[in-house]
Design a protein around this motif. Structure first.
Motif, PDB file in Angstrom:
ATOM      1  N   LEU A  90      94.693  32.986  20.915  1.00  0.00           N
ATOM      2  CA  LEU A  90      93.905  33.842  20.029  1.00  0.00           C
ATOM      3  C   LEU A  90      94.451  35.265  20.024  1.00  0.00           C
ATOM      4  O   LEU A  90      95.094  35.712  20.971  1.00  0.00           O
ATOM      5  CB  LEU A  90      92.439  33.862  20.473  1.00  0.00           C
ATOM      6  N   GLU A  91      94.162  35.974  18.937  1.00  0.00           N
ATOM      7  CA  GLU A  91      94.571  37.372  18.848  1.00  0.00           C
ATOM      8  C   GLU A  91      93.775  38.204  19.856  1.00  0.00           C
ATOM      9  O   GLU A  91      92.576  37.979  20.044  1.00  0.00           O
ATOM     10  CB  GLU A  91      94.310  37.909  17.435  1.00  0.00           C
ATOM     11  N   PRO A  92      94.408  39.175  20.527  1.00  0.00           N
ATOM     12  CA  PRO A  92      93.673  39.999  21.494  1.00  0.00           C
ATOM     13  C   PRO A  92      92.614  40.862  20.807  1.00  0.00           C
ATOM     14  O   PRO A  92      92.780  41.271  19.660  1.00  0.00           O
ATOM     15  CB  PRO A  92      94.764  40.862  22.131  1.00  0.00           C
ATOM     16  N   PHE A 107      97.676  45.856  29.189  1.00  0.00           N
ATOM     17  CA  PHE A 107      97.279  44.452  29.149  1.00  0.00           C
ATOM     18  C   PHE A 107      96.512  44.184  27.865  1.00  0.00           C
ATOM     19  O   PHE A 107      95.760  45.043  27.377  1.00  0.00           O
ATOM     20  CB  PHE A 107      96.376  44.105  30.342  1.00  0.00           C
ATOM     21  N   TYR A 108      96.703  42.985  27.313  1.00  0.00           N
ATOM     22  CA  TYR A 108      95.912  42.522  26.184  1.00  0.00           C
ATOM     23  C   TYR A 108      94.746  41.692  26.710  1.00  0.00           C
ATOM     24  O   TYR A 108      94.897  40.945  27.686  1.00  0.00           O
ATOM     25  CB  TYR A 108      96.766  41.678  25.241  1.00  0.00           C
ATOM     26  N   TYR A 109      93.618  41.814  26.046  1.00  0.00           N
ATOM     27  CA  TYR A 109      92.390  41.157  26.514  1.00  0.00           C
ATOM     28  C   TYR A 109      91.734  40.394  25.371  1.00  0.00           C
ATOM     29  O   TYR A 109      91.447  40.966  24.323  1.00  0.00           O
ATOM     30  CB  TYR A 109      91.447  42.226  27.060  1.00  0.00           C
ATOM     31  N   VAL A 110      91.541  39.092  25.569  1.00  0.00           N
ATOM     32  CA  VAL A 110      90.853  38.239  24.593  1.00  0.00           C
ATOM     33  C   VAL A 110      89.475  37.909  25.154  1.00  0.00           C
ATOM     34  O   VAL A 110      89.358  37.183  26.143  1.00  0.00           O
ATOM     35  CB  VAL A 110      91.634  36.939  24.323  1.00  0.00           C
ATOM     36  N   VAL A 111      88.444  38.451  24.549  1.00  0.00           N
ATOM     37  CA  VAL A 111      87.080  38.262  25.051  1.00  0.00           C
ATOM     38  C   VAL A 111      86.655  36.802  24.909  1.00  0.00           C
ATOM     39  O   VAL A 111      86.764  36.217  23.836  1.00  0.00           O
ATOM     40  CB  VAL A 111      86.088  39.171  24.294  1.00  0.00           C
ATOM     41  N   GLY A 116      94.283  32.310  29.931  1.00  0.00           N
ATOM     42  CA  GLY A 116      95.248  33.373  29.675  1.00  0.00           C
ATOM     43  C   GLY A 116      94.698  34.506  28.848  1.00  0.00           C
ATOM     44  O   GLY A 116      95.371  35.009  27.943  1.00  0.00           O
ATOM     45  N   ASN A 117      93.490  34.976  29.173  1.00  0.00           N
ATOM     46  CA  ASN A 117      92.834  35.964  28.317  1.00  0.00           C
ATOM     47  C   ASN A 117      93.101  37.418  28.711  1.00  0.00           C
ATOM     48  O   ASN A 117      92.603  38.338  28.061  1.00  0.00           O
ATOM     49  CB  ASN A 117      91.315  35.722  28.270  1.00  0.00           C
ATOM     50  N   PHE A 118      93.893  37.649  29.766  1.00  0.00           N
ATOM     51  CA  PHE A 118      94.226  39.015  30.179  1.00  0.00           C
ATOM     52  C   PHE A 118      95.704  39.007  30.558  1.00  0.00           C
ATOM     53  O   PHE A 118      96.089  38.460  31.591  1.00  0.00           O
ATOM     54  CB  PHE A 118      93.362  39.420  31.380  1.00  0.00           C
ATOM     55  N   TYR A 119      96.541  39.603  29.698  1.00  0.00           N
ATOM     56  CA  TYR A 119      97.982  39.404  29.888  1.00  0.00           C
ATOM     57  C   TYR A 119      98.805  40.564  29.339  1.00  0.00           C
ATOM     58  O   TYR A 119      98.342  41.367  28.519  1.00  0.00           O
ATOM     59  CB  TYR A 119      98.419  38.114  29.194  1.00  0.00           C
ATOM     60  N   ASN A 120     100.038  40.637  29.803  1.00  0.00           N
ATOM     61  CA  ASN A 120     101.058  41.489  29.180  1.00  0.00           C
ATOM     62  C   ASN A 120     102.356  40.682  29.128  1.00  0.00           C
ATOM     63  O   ASN A 120     102.326  39.460  29.272  1.00  0.00           O
ATOM     64  CB  ASN A 120     101.211  42.824  29.922  1.00  0.00           C
ATOM     65  N   ASP A 121     103.482  41.345  28.948  1.00  0.00           N
ATOM     66  CA  ASP A 121     104.742  40.610  28.806  1.00  0.00           C
ATOM     67  C   ASP A 121     105.171  39.913  30.096  1.00  0.00           C
ATOM     68  O   ASP A 121     105.955  38.955  30.059  1.00  0.00           O
ATOM     69  CB  ASP A 121     105.863  41.558  28.356  1.00  0.00           C
ATOM     70  N   ASN A 122     104.675  40.394  31.230  1.00  0.00           N
ATOM     71  CA  ASN A 122     105.149  39.876  32.520  1.00  0.00           C
ATOM     72  C   ASN A 122     104.103  39.112  33.321  1.00  0.00           C
ATOM     73  O   ASN A 122     104.457  38.265  34.145  1.00  0.00           O
ATOM     74  CB  ASN A 122     105.664  41.047  33.379  1.00  0.00           C
TER      75      ASN A 122
END
Length: 275
Positions: A90-92, A107-111, A116-122
């Protein structure tokens, strides 16, 4: 070993360690069992200057966290997020920016997403739904109005049901445009949009969200909220049919009576007197 098994084993260890005393051994065991990660220790050492939380849909909605207690709350929540291999599809909904002196961690966060709802490139983490809700509630950066998900999306579905009796919606590429609904964007999450789209496609199969690509659709439904509180709701939904070349407006009013929303869709282009 499943997460439930790990939690069961952890409970046994915690009882033993509690009897023997000491917090550090407990944290060590939690990390070994995968119940707790150590990536977010930087939130626990008083080196974080601030946390910025930016809505991806509403550029004007940005929340800044600087209080030590709030940063500690964030640490408690994120330190128990599960390390994952797969990012959410899903889109963050939000971008988290951790300012540590000259260094910045994003970090990107998908509520509400399950994986995998809290992530960045690494790094990729999954916060459980309980922790997921806690990030919002404990930091108090958003207070979604009561029943928002139901009243907002159901109003659009009601208009689609009106349209299906007028035209054959399966013949149209339909776009739902909420990009300009500024007052509501901060309450719109990807997981809720996914649920709405699944319902909407049962009425109109060729339906998508408008994402700066308005020109690709035969029929565009634009949503613009006109006021919302716990008992009253108003929104205008504009339908632009580019095949039959007309534009219609629907005025939606809803009242919460006895804990239920009574939604009324006006006759086309008939603005209510109390609007």
């Amino acid at each position: 070993m499943t997460r439930k098994t790990k939690v069961a084993l952890l409970s046994i260890f915690l009882i033993t360690i509690t009897i023997l005393g000491g917090c550090k051994p407990i944290e060590t065991i939690e990390k070994k069992l995968g119940v707790k990660n150590d990536y977010f220790e930087f939130l626990n050492n008083n080196n974080v200057d601030k946390i910025s939380i930016q809505s991806t849909r509403d550029p004007g909605f940005k929340f800044i966290v600087t209080e030590d207690s709030a940063i500690k709350d964030m640490y408690q929540l994120l330190s128990r997020a599960k390390v994952s291999e797969t990012k959410s599809t899903l889109e963050p909904d939000y971008i988290f920016e951790f300012q540590i002196g000259e260094e910045v961690k994003n970090f990107y966060y998908v509520v509400g997403s399950d994986e995998g709802n809290f992530y960045n490139d690494n790094e990729i983490f999954t916060a459980s739904k309980r922790l997921d809700e806690g990030i919002i509630q404990n930091l108090s950066f958003i207070r979604k109005p009561r029943d928002f998900d139901y009243i907002y999306y159901q109003s659009i579905l009601d208009v689609l049901n009106v349209l299906k009796d007028k035209v054959k919606l399966s013949d149209y590429n339909i776009g739902i445009n909420i990009q300009g609904d500024i007052e509501c964007l901060k309450y719109i999450f990807s997981v809720d949009l996914k649920s709405f789209l699944e319902k909407a496609r049962k009425i109109a199969p060729n339906l998508e969200l408008v994402e700066n690509n308005d020109e690709k659709f035969d029929l565009v439904i634009t949503v613009k909220n006109r006021g919302y509180d716990s008992t009253n709701y108003k929104t205008k939904i504009t339908v632009n049919d580019r095949i039959q070349k007309y534009t219609d407006e629907y005025f939606i009013t809803a009242v919460n009576e006895f804990k239920e929303w009574n939604i009324k869709v006006s006759e086309v282009n008939n603005k209510p007197k109390d609007w």
